[in-house]
Motif scaffolding. Sequence first.
Motif, PDB file in Angstrom:
ATOM      1  N   ASP A   1      28.416  46.871  46.255  1.00  0.00           N
ATOM      2  CA  ASP A   1      28.838  45.698  45.498  1.00  0.00           C
ATOM      3  C   ASP A   1      29.315  46.165  44.127  1.00  0.00           C
ATOM      4  OD1 ASP A   1      29.376  43.117  44.808  1.00  0.00           O
ATOM      5  OD2 ASP A   1      27.357  42.351  45.164  1.00  0.00           O
TER       6      ASP A   1
ATOM      7  N   LYS B   1      30.578  44.552  39.951  1.00  0.00           N
ATOM      8  CA  LYS B   1      30.565  43.444  39.001  1.00  0.00           C
ATOM      9  C   LYS B   1      31.768  43.665  38.102  1.00  0.00           C
ATOM     10  CE  LYS B   1      27.123  40.865  36.418  1.00  0.00           C
ATOM     11  NZ  LYS B   1      26.081  40.246  37.170  1.00  0.00           N
TER      12      LYS B   1
ATOM     13  N   LYS C   1      35.263  41.883  35.896  1.00  0.00           N
ATOM     14  CA  LYS C   1      35.680  40.686  35.156  1.00  0.00           C
ATOM     15  C   LYS C   1      36.913  40.049  35.788  1.00  0.00           C
ATOM     16  CE  LYS C   1      37.186  40.782  30.766  1.00  0.00           C
ATOM     17  NZ  LYS C   1      37.186  40.819  29.297  1.00  0.00           N
ATOM     18  N   ASN C   2      36.765  38.762  36.090  1.00  0.00           N
ATOM     19  CA  ASN C   2      37.864  37.985  36.651  1.00  0.00           C
ATOM     20  C   ASN C   2      38.799  37.548  35.513  1.00  0.00           C
ATOM     21  OD1 ASN C   2      39.427  36.563  38.434  1.00  0.00           O
ATOM     22  ND2 ASN C   2      37.899  34.997  38.902  1.00  0.00           N
TER      23      ASN C   2
ATOM     24  N   LYS D   1      34.934  35.340  33.774  1.00  0.00           N
ATOM     25  CA  LYS D   1      33.622  35.429  34.431  1.00  0.00           C
ATOM     26  C   LYS D   1      33.499  36.716  35.236  1.00  0.00           C
ATOM     27  CE  LYS D   1      32.960  30.440  34.755  1.00  0.00           C
ATOM     28  NZ  LYS D   1      33.870  29.433  35.325  1.00  0.00           N
ATOM     29  N   MET D   2      32.263  37.198  35.354  1.00  0.00           N
ATOM     30  CA  MET D   2      32.028  38.400  36.151  1.00  0.00           C
ATOM     31  C   MET D   2      31.880  37.983  37.623  1.00  0.00           C
ATOM     32  SD  MET D   2      32.176  40.620  33.792  1.00  0.00           S
ATOM     33  CE  MET D   2      31.659  42.184  34.503  1.00  0.00           C
ATOM     34  N   VAL D   3      32.440  38.805  38.522  1.00  0.00           N
ATOM     35  CA  VAL D   3      32.410  38.479  39.958  1.00  0.00           C
ATOM     36  C   VAL D   3      31.786  39.642  40.731  1.00  0.00           C
ATOM     37  CG1 VAL D   3      33.858  38.124  42.002  1.00  0.00           C
ATOM     38  CG2 VAL D   3      34.383  36.898  39.882  1.00  0.00           C
ATOM     39  N   SER D   4      30.884  39.298  41.648  1.00  0.00           N
ATOM     40  CA  SER D   4      30.281  40.270  42.569  1.00  0.00           C
ATOM     41  C   SER D   4      30.434  39.754  43.994  1.00  0.00           C
ATOM     42  CB  SER D   4      28.785  40.420  42.280  1.00  0.00           C
ATOM     43  OG  SER D   4      28.587  41.028  41.039  1.00  0.00           O
TER      44      SER D   4
ATOM     45  N   ASP E   1      27.892  37.113  45.024  1.00  0.00           N
ATOM     46  CA  ASP E   1      27.953  35.751  44.465  1.00  0.00           C
ATOM     47  C   ASP E   1      28.174  34.687  45.533  1.00  0.00           C
ATOM     48  OD1 ASP E   1      27.704  36.941  42.037  1.00  0.00           O
ATOM     49  OD2 ASP E   1      29.805  36.715  41.444  1.00  0.00           O
TER      50      ASP E   1
END
Lengths: 161, 202
Positions: B36, B38, B40-41, B45-48, B51
Amino acid sequence: MGPTKVILLGLSLLLAAPSFAQQVAVIKFPELQKRLTRPTDTTYVINFWATWCAPCVKELPNFEQLRTTYANKKLKVLLVSLDYASQLDKKIKPFVKQRSLKSEVVILNEPDPNSWLDKVDPKWSGALPFTLIVNNKTKKRVTFEKELSAVELKAALQPFL
Amino acid sequence: MKKAIPFLTLCFALLLSSFVFRPVSEGYKVGDKAADFKLKNVDGKMVSLADNKTAKGYIVVFTCNTCPFAQAYESRIVSLNERYAPQGYPVVAINPNDPAVAPGDSYAAMQAKKYSFPYLQDESQQVAKLYGATRTPHLFVLTRKGADFVVSYIGAIDDNSEDPKQVKTKYVENAMADIMAGKPASPSSTKAVGCTIKWKRA
């Protein structure tokens, strides 16, 4: 040869240059493969590039330079463009002319890279630029999936010459 | 000068070895567990991967703003999300290019894209390296196996970048059909030409 003669010779070569207008052949993969496997003692430097590929365009002069640096060696540079063949007149020919490319340029007209990339080299993931140096007589072969500086290219060629 | 020659030879050998023998990071192969991340979109926002609890998998595509091949495939990537997100396999796009090398791939330039799926900046380029992405576009289909995601397909979108109408084989759609039927994708990896990822200059 006196200096005047040299200048005259240089001048005449310069004037004659337009008549060397580069031909750009559009080829299919079997033809390229035939050339890659030709059993000669000539070392082939095959650079896969495209006009839209910035690092490719940047390193092109290094390949052009080989023609003069190793003029007395059995070495041939082949620039294989992966531009779309449909862009031949609009993009590739003007590019070749504008950059005065002297090495042979061909366009590989194969829409599906998955069908032929492995046959050039199984290690090639498909990123450009890609360079293959091969001598079929000595069975020496080296590949680079990255941009090569003039120094790197020269060093890579050393074992072949 | 006599001493200098062996020294120069040594220098030269070292120079040569520095790229001939450089270990190449292999990246993922089909069947590997995908780590996975992490990132930045474009919305800040941070995306994993973790999520989205309902995702059956993901279509992770390393792409960018600047590469003509990525541009040629942009609308096809949007279509992939439209088609597969409702079936549990949304697209996650990751831009791995160093904006210092490709200014058109800056975070601000990425924000100009309004995709319906995440468009993440791989600022450290660690995710691209870990996955073994080399070019844009470069696509990885992941499927959920318990708490993990497994790489199920790596490669090309289809067999004609220039003209979607001329496409004969839709590699990723074929792979998705196999995967969603619970079978291994066949072929599970394909190759495409693309722009080399613009790695940070050492």
